[in-house]
Design a protein around this motif. Structure first.
Motif, PDB file in Angstrom:
ATOM      1  N   GLU A  77       0.833  -1.207   0.000  1.00  0.00           N
ATOM      2  CA  GLU A  77       0.000   0.000   0.000  1.00  0.00           C
ATOM      3  C   GLU A  77       0.866   1.256   0.000  1.00  0.00           C
ATOM      4  N   VAL A  78       1.940   1.254   0.760  1.00  0.00           N
ATOM      5  CA  VAL A  78       2.859   2.389   0.791  1.00  0.00           C
ATOM      6  C   VAL A  78       3.476   2.604  -0.588  1.00  0.00           C
ATOM      7  N   GLU A  79       3.900   1.534  -1.228  1.00  0.00           N
ATOM      8  CA  GLU A  79       4.490   1.654  -2.572  1.00  0.00           C
ATOM      9  C   GLU A  79       3.472   2.223  -3.562  1.00  0.00           C
ATOM     10  N   ARG A  80       2.227   1.779  -3.481  1.00  0.00           N
ATOM     11  CA  ARG A  80       1.170   2.282  -4.367  1.00  0.00           C
ATOM     12  C   ARG A  80       0.950   3.777  -4.147  1.00  0.00           C
ATOM     13  N   LEU A  81       0.911   4.192  -2.901  1.00  0.00           N
ATOM     14  CA  LEU A  81       0.698   5.604  -2.581  1.00  0.00           C
ATOM     15  C   LEU A  81       1.892   6.465  -2.989  1.00  0.00           C
ATOM     16  N   LYS A  82       3.093   5.925  -2.880  1.00  0.00           N
ATOM     17  CA  LYS A  82       4.281   6.650  -3.346  1.00  0.00           C
ATOM     18  C   LYS A  82       4.208   6.872  -4.857  1.00  0.00           C
ATOM     19  N   GLU A  83       3.748   5.867  -5.594  1.00  0.00           N
ATOM     20  CA  GLU A  83       3.602   5.997  -7.045  1.00  0.00           C
ATOM     21  C   GLU A  83       2.591   7.079  -7.404  1.00  0.00           C
ATOM     22  N   LEU A  84       1.576   7.259  -6.557  1.00  0.00           N
ATOM     23  CA  LEU A  84       0.573   8.307  -6.771  1.00  0.00           C
ATOM     24  C   LEU A  84       1.077   9.673  -6.296  1.00  0.00           C
ATOM     25  N   LYS A  85       2.313   9.716  -5.790  1.00  0.00           N
ATOM     26  CA  LYS A  85       2.982  10.957  -5.366  1.00  0.00           C
ATOM     27  C   LYS A  85       2.420  11.553  -4.075  1.00  0.00           C
ATOM     28  N   TYR A  86       1.864  10.708  -3.202  1.00  0.00           N
ATOM     29  CA  TYR A  86       1.416  11.203  -1.906  1.00  0.00           C
ATOM     30  C   TYR A  86       2.578  11.118  -0.921  1.00  0.00           C
ATOM     31  N   CYS A  87       2.616  12.054   0.002  1.00  0.00           N
ATOM     32  CA  CYS A  87       3.711  12.142   0.966  1.00  0.00           C
ATOM     33  C   CYS A  87       3.264  11.616   2.325  1.00  0.00           C
ATOM     34  N   PHE A  88       4.182  10.979   2.983  1.00  0.00           N
ATOM     35  CA  PHE A  88       3.918  10.395   4.288  1.00  0.00           C
ATOM     36  C   PHE A  88       4.500  11.266   5.398  1.00  0.00           C
ATOM     37  N   ILE A  89       3.969  11.089   6.587  1.00  0.00           N
ATOM     38  CA  ILE A  89       4.520  11.735   7.781  1.00  0.00           C
ATOM     39  C   ILE A  89       5.576  10.768   8.316  1.00  0.00           C
ATOM     40  N   LEU A  90       6.813  11.196   8.333  1.00  0.00           N
ATOM     41  CA  LEU A  90       7.906  10.329   8.759  1.00  0.00           C
ATOM     42  C   LEU A  90       8.065  10.337  10.278  1.00  0.00           C
ATOM     43  N   LYS A  91       8.521   9.204  10.795  1.00  0.00           N
ATOM     44  CA  LYS A  91       8.875   9.113  12.209  1.00  0.00           C
ATOM     45  C   LYS A  91      10.299   8.572  12.262  1.00  0.00           C
ATOM     46  N   ASN A  92      11.197   9.353  12.822  1.00  0.00           N
ATOM     47  CA  ASN A  92      12.615   8.995  12.854  1.00  0.00           C
ATOM     48  C   ASN A  92      13.141   8.662  11.459  1.00  0.00           C
ATOM     49  N   ILE A 127      -0.306   9.290   6.753  1.00  0.00           N
ATOM     50  CA  ILE A 127      -0.358  10.119   5.557  1.00  0.00           C
ATOM     51  C   ILE A 127      -1.331  11.260   5.833  1.00  0.00           C
ATOM     52  N   LYS A 128      -1.063  12.419   5.244  1.00  0.00           N
ATOM     53  CA  LYS A 128      -1.897  13.593   5.499  1.00  0.00           C
ATOM     54  C   LYS A 128      -2.743  13.896   4.266  1.00  0.00           C
ATOM     55  N   ALA A 129      -4.056  14.013   4.468  1.00  0.00           N
ATOM     56  CA  ALA A 129      -4.980  14.364   3.395  1.00  0.00           C
ATOM     57  C   ALA A 129      -4.829  15.851   3.049  1.00  0.00           C
ATOM     58  N   PRO A 130      -5.281  16.260   1.874  1.00  0.00           N
ATOM     59  CA  PRO A 130      -5.131  17.664   1.464  1.00  0.00           C
ATOM     60  C   PRO A 130      -5.707  18.676   2.451  1.00  0.00           C
ATOM     61  N   GLU A 131      -6.784  18.322   3.152  1.00  0.00           N
ATOM     62  CA  GLU A 131      -7.380  19.269   4.090  1.00  0.00           C
ATOM     63  C   GLU A 131      -6.733  19.202   5.467  1.00  0.00           C
ATOM     64  N   GLY A 132      -5.778  18.275   5.651  1.00  0.00           N
ATOM     65  CA  GLY A 132      -5.044  18.210   6.902  1.00  0.00           C
ATOM     66  C   GLY A 132      -5.359  17.017   7.784  1.00  0.00           C
ATOM     67  N   THR A 133      -6.373  16.233   7.452  1.00  0.00           N
ATOM     68  CA  THR A 133      -6.700  15.054   8.254  1.00  0.00           C
ATOM     69  C   THR A 133      -5.551  14.053   8.162  1.00  0.00           C
ATOM     70  N   ILE A 134      -5.151  13.515   9.298  1.00  0.00           N
ATOM     71  CA  ILE A 134      -4.107  12.501   9.317  1.00  0.00           C
ATOM     72  C   ILE A 134      -4.770  11.129   9.336  1.00  0.00           C
TER      73      ILE A 134
END
Length: 134
Positions: free
Chosen positions: A88-103, A118-125
């Motif tokens: 799922e992460v790989e699929r979302l990366k291909e769609l160019k969505y950015c993740f919230i990183l931890k360390n 992952i953060k939605a455009p309106e800010g929902t995490i």
């Protein structure tokens, strides 16, 4: 005893088109009903994933909604279980969505499982989690 379950969350957005695209393309929600000009709002839309709904709505006419803040009271994030988190992460990366990183990591272990956020455009995490149990 009656049966209870979570029916929906209501999310407001200043970025309606971007939010609809995110929830449908990134998270696989389907649009059930889209109501333009709904009680003074440009849109009020119902999105569905399984038996769970999001009511996505714009602010009322001429209203600019305040930016979401994860350091305030109330809903901080919501979580979706995914069958294969890495895929799922790989699929979302291909769609160019950015993740919230931890360390510096996209996927990280928390107690008995792995998750990412992952953060939605309106800010929902949105948390994506590999385990169904707490």
């Amino acid at each position: 005893m009656t049966k209870n379950y979570v029916h929906h969350l209501c999310i407001q957005t200043n970025t309606y088109l971007e939010s609809v695209e995110f929830y449908t393309k990134a998270l696989s929600f389907e649009i059930v009903e889209e109501s333009p000009n709904f009680h003074g709002r440009e849109f009020n839309t119902w999105l569905k994933l399984g038996a769970f709904y999001i009511e996505l709505q714009t602010g009322k006419q001429d209203e600019k909604l305040a930016v979401a803040n994860s350091n305030s009271e109330g809903l901080v994030h919501f979580c979706l279980w995914v069958e294969n988190l890495q895929q799922e992460v790989e699929r979302l990366k291909e769609l160019k969505y950015c993740f919230i990183l931890k360390n510096g990591e996209v996927i990280y272990r928390v107690e008995n499982g792995y998750l990412c956020k992952i953060k939605a455009p309106e800010g929902t995490i949105i948390e994506l989690r590999s385990n169904k149990e707490i």
